[in-house]
Write an enzyme that holds these catalytic residues in place. Structure first.
Site, PDB file in Angstrom:
ATOM      1  N   GLY A  68       8.770   4.698  -6.406  1.00  0.00           N
ATOM      2  CA  GLY A  68       7.725   3.738  -6.070  1.00  0.00           C
ATOM      3  C   GLY A  68       8.173   3.033  -4.811  1.00  0.00           C
ATOM      4  CG  MET A 125       8.253  -5.490  -3.560  1.00  0.00           C
ATOM      5  SD  MET A 125       9.073  -6.765  -2.583  1.00  0.00           S
ATOM      6  CE  MET A 125      10.341  -7.301  -3.712  1.00  0.00           C
ATOM      7  N   GLY A 126       9.701  -1.253  -2.662  1.00  0.00           N
ATOM      8  CA  GLY A 126      10.608  -0.102  -2.715  1.00  0.00           C
ATOM      9  C   GLY A 126      11.135   0.235  -1.337  1.00  0.00           C
ATOM     10  CG  ASN A 163      -0.326 -12.774  -7.518  1.00  0.00           C
ATOM     11  OD1 ASN A 163       0.311 -13.652  -6.943  1.00  0.00           O
ATOM     12  ND2 ASN A 163       0.089 -11.524  -7.577  1.00  0.00           N
ATOM     13  CG  ASN A 197       6.105  -9.417  -9.961  1.00  0.00           C
ATOM     14  OD1 ASN A 197       7.225  -9.871 -10.173  1.00  0.00           O
ATOM     15  ND2 ASN A 197       5.421  -9.688  -8.862  1.00  0.00           N
ATOM     16  CE  LYS A 239       7.979 -13.171  -8.628  1.00  0.00           C
ATOM     17  NZ  LYS A 239       8.274 -11.806  -8.229  1.00  0.00           N
TER      18      LYS A 239
HETATM   19  P1  NAD Z   1       2.785  -1.586  -3.326  1.00  0.00           P
HETATM   20  O1  NAD Z   1       1.344  -1.637  -3.677  1.00  0.00           O
HETATM   21  O2  NAD Z   1       3.166  -1.857  -1.928  1.00  0.00           O
HETATM   22  O3  NAD Z   1       3.370  -0.160  -3.719  1.00  0.00           O
HETATM   23  C1  NAD Z   1       3.275   0.322  -5.030  1.00  0.00           C
HETATM   24  C2  NAD Z   1       2.868   1.794  -4.959  1.00  0.00           C
HETATM   25  O4  NAD Z   1       1.520   1.880  -4.498  1.00  0.00           O
HETATM   26  C3  NAD Z   1       3.711   2.618  -4.003  1.00  0.00           C
HETATM   27  O5  NAD Z   1       3.943   3.867  -4.609  1.00  0.00           O
HETATM   28  C4  NAD Z   1       2.841   2.728  -2.780  1.00  0.00           C
HETATM   29  O6  NAD Z   1       3.083   3.865  -2.003  1.00  0.00           O
HETATM   30  C5  NAD Z   1       1.465   2.791  -3.397  1.00  0.00           C
HETATM   31  N1  NAD Z   1       0.449   2.378  -2.441  1.00  0.00           N
HETATM   32  C6  NAD Z   1       0.406   1.190  -1.764  1.00  0.00           C
HETATM   33  N2  NAD Z   1      -0.672   1.157  -0.939  1.00  0.00           N
HETATM   34  C7  NAD Z   1      -1.311   2.349  -1.095  1.00  0.00           C
HETATM   35  C8  NAD Z   1      -2.475   2.923  -0.535  1.00  0.00           C
HETATM   36  N3  NAD Z   1      -3.218   2.253   0.361  1.00  0.00           N
HETATM   37  N4  NAD Z   1      -2.821   4.175  -0.927  1.00  0.00           N
HETATM   38  C9  NAD Z   1      -2.094   4.858  -1.822  1.00  0.00           C
HETATM   39  N5  NAD Z   1      -0.968   4.362  -2.426  1.00  0.00           N
HETATM   40  C10 NAD Z   1      -0.582   3.126  -2.065  1.00  0.00           C
HETATM   41  O7  NAD Z   1       3.516  -2.544  -4.361  1.00  0.00           O
HETATM   42  P2  NAD Z   1       4.725  -3.563  -4.109  1.00  0.00           P
HETATM   43  O8  NAD Z   1       4.208  -4.760  -3.406  1.00  0.00           O
HETATM   44  O9  NAD Z   1       5.887  -2.809  -3.570  1.00  0.00           O
HETATM   45  O10 NAD Z   1       5.012  -4.013  -5.608  1.00  0.00           O
HETATM   46  C11 NAD Z   1       5.847  -3.282  -6.501  1.00  0.00           C
HETATM   47  C12 NAD Z   1       6.174  -4.213  -7.653  1.00  0.00           C
HETATM   48  O11 NAD Z   1       6.943  -5.321  -7.151  1.00  0.00           O
HETATM   49  C13 NAD Z   1       4.941  -4.848  -8.310  1.00  0.00           C
HETATM   50  O12 NAD Z   1       5.171  -5.039  -9.676  1.00  0.00           O
HETATM   51  C14 NAD Z   1       4.816  -6.203  -7.600  1.00  0.00           C
HETATM   52  O13 NAD Z   1       4.101  -7.154  -8.368  1.00  0.00           O
HETATM   53  C15 NAD Z   1       6.288  -6.547  -7.473  1.00  0.00           C
HETATM   54  N6  NAD Z   1       6.631  -7.509  -6.416  1.00  0.00           N
HETATM   55  C16 NAD Z   1       6.043  -7.416  -5.172  1.00  0.00           C
HETATM   56  C17 NAD Z   1       6.414  -8.321  -4.191  1.00  0.00           C
HETATM   57  C18 NAD Z   1       5.861  -8.213  -2.783  1.00  0.00           C
HETATM   58  O14 NAD Z   1       6.126  -9.115  -1.972  1.00  0.00           O
HETATM   59  N7  NAD Z   1       5.165  -7.156  -2.411  1.00  0.00           N
HETATM   60  C19 NAD Z   1       7.357  -9.313  -4.472  1.00  0.00           C
HETATM   61  C20 NAD Z   1       7.953  -9.356  -5.732  1.00  0.00           C
HETATM   62  C21 NAD Z   1       7.572  -8.431  -6.687  1.00  0.00           C
END
Ligand code: NAD
Length: 309
Positions: A7, A11-12, A193, A103, A185
């Site tokens: 993922g 964040m990843g 949110n 989260n 959290k």
């Molecule tokens: P993200 O939406 O950026 O990514 C999650 C997945 O969705 C990834 O596999 C990504 O490639 C895919 N994705 C994103 N946009 C896409 C699109 N337009 N089309 C197809 N696939 C898409 O999620 P994130 O922000 O990395 O969050 C991951 C976890 O971390 C969640 O549980 C989130 O609540 C938590 N979190 C996020 C943040 C932050 O600042 N982003 C901070 C703390 C915790």
């Protein structure tokens, strides 16, 4: 250490980048083909303080990765976790530690149901990141990680994971009560949110409304009632303190929270793992949760309006 990020969204990618910079062998695993292709052709674009750099980190679909990893970091949205676990099951060997920092309430149960024998660590993080397009993340601010081992994970594994995170400057702190951190959290996200998504505003704009504290208290009181029934020591006072400090003038962000971004890009939200989890558990426990139930229904209605399939 050999690390797979399962993922690799906002964040990843951020964690993958920081772990890569610290000398680890990182593989970014994802399902978004455009994102993977962009990272593999141009490199992962990292924007910090207006500066952009391209970093070469391999990215791949789960089925194209065949390696033994010391650590798999799960960083999907809560809604995507079960699907990702099934797709990376071939990577989860006896020698692989698994850390989930996503989260939401219920991720631990999802992972345990998938495989109760994993060397599992769960936690929360206050790091943030923004994915502004395929292959491009913007890194702002700093954060930390709280995590805890679940079940029979060796002390050596906990130390190894802690060290690798800290060598990457991710400021990891082993916790004695990570469930409290996860619920706290989730409660924060269930206010900030959802309110920003329903009101179509940035976090700092919530400060303008006299209704924000009134509505926040209703959400939080229901969280407390359900948490206490579940043996989680979350109090309304503690939750409100966290929310109020996130809404303080020097903290309240000039940005939309991730749920707002999910709706803006026509994607499902994590609502069922936030307010929705409280509504569901409240029903099971016979605890009234009218505010969290209504917010869950409003966000689902918003999803129905914006999501095409
Ligand atoms: P993200 O939406 O950026 O990514 C999650 C997945 O969705 C990834 O596999 C990504 O490639 C895919 N994705 C994103 N946009 C896409 C699109 N337009 N089309 C197809 N696939 C898409 O999620 P994130 O922000 O990395 O969050 C991951 C976890 O971390 C969640 O549980 C989130 O609540 C938590 N979190 C996020 C943040 C932050 O600042 N982003 C901070 C703390 C915790």
């Amino acid at each position: 250490m050999k690390i797979a990020i399962a993922g690799s969204g906002a964040m990843g990618s951020r964690f993958g980048y920081m772990l890569h910079q610290a000398g680890n062998q990182v593989t970014l695993i994802d399902l978004w083909s455009e994102h993977i292709a962009t990272i593999n052709t141009k490199g992962l674009s990292i924007e910090t303080a207006g500066k952009q750099q391209f970093v070469k980190i391999p990215a791949a679909f789960p089925e194209d990765v065949n390696d033994d990893f010391d650590l798999v970091l799960l960083f999907t949205k809560a809604t995507q976790l079960n699907d990702m676990l099934n797709k990376i099951s071939h990577l989860l060997t006896d020698n692989t530690a698994v850390l989930c920092l996503s989260n939401g309430i219920g991720n631990l149960e999802t992972i345990k149901k998938f495989n109760p024998h994993l060397d599992l660590l769960v936690g929360t993080t206050l790091w943030t990141s923004e994915l502004i397009g395929p292959g491009t993340v913007v890194l702002n601010g700093s954060g930390y990680i709280e995590f805890q081992a679940v079940g029979n994970v060796s002390h050596e594994t906990v130390i190894k994971v802690n060290d690798v995170l800290n060598k990457a400057d991710l400021d990891a702190r082993p916790s004695n009560n990570v469930l409290l951190s996860i619920w706290k959290k989730a409660c924060l996200n269930s206010v900030l949110n959802t309110f920003c998504t329903i009101l179509d505003c940035k976090i700092m704009d919530l400060r303008k409304s006299q209704y924000t504290p009134v509505l926040a208290k209703r959400v939080v009181d229901e969280f407390e009632a359900v948490a206490q029934a579940k043996g989680i020591p979350l109090t309304a006072e503690l939750a409100l303190k966290t929310i109020n400090s996130s809404l303080a003038p020097d903290q309240a962000g000039d940005h939309y929270p991730s749920m707002h971004q999910d709706i803006a890009s026509g994607r499902h939200t994590e609502i069922d793992y936030l307010n929705g989890a409280i509504a569901r558990m409240g029903k099971e426990l016979n605890i009234p949760t009218p505010t969290n139930t209504l917010i869950t229904e409003l966000i689902h209605a918003r999803e129905d309006v914006v999501i095409k399939n």
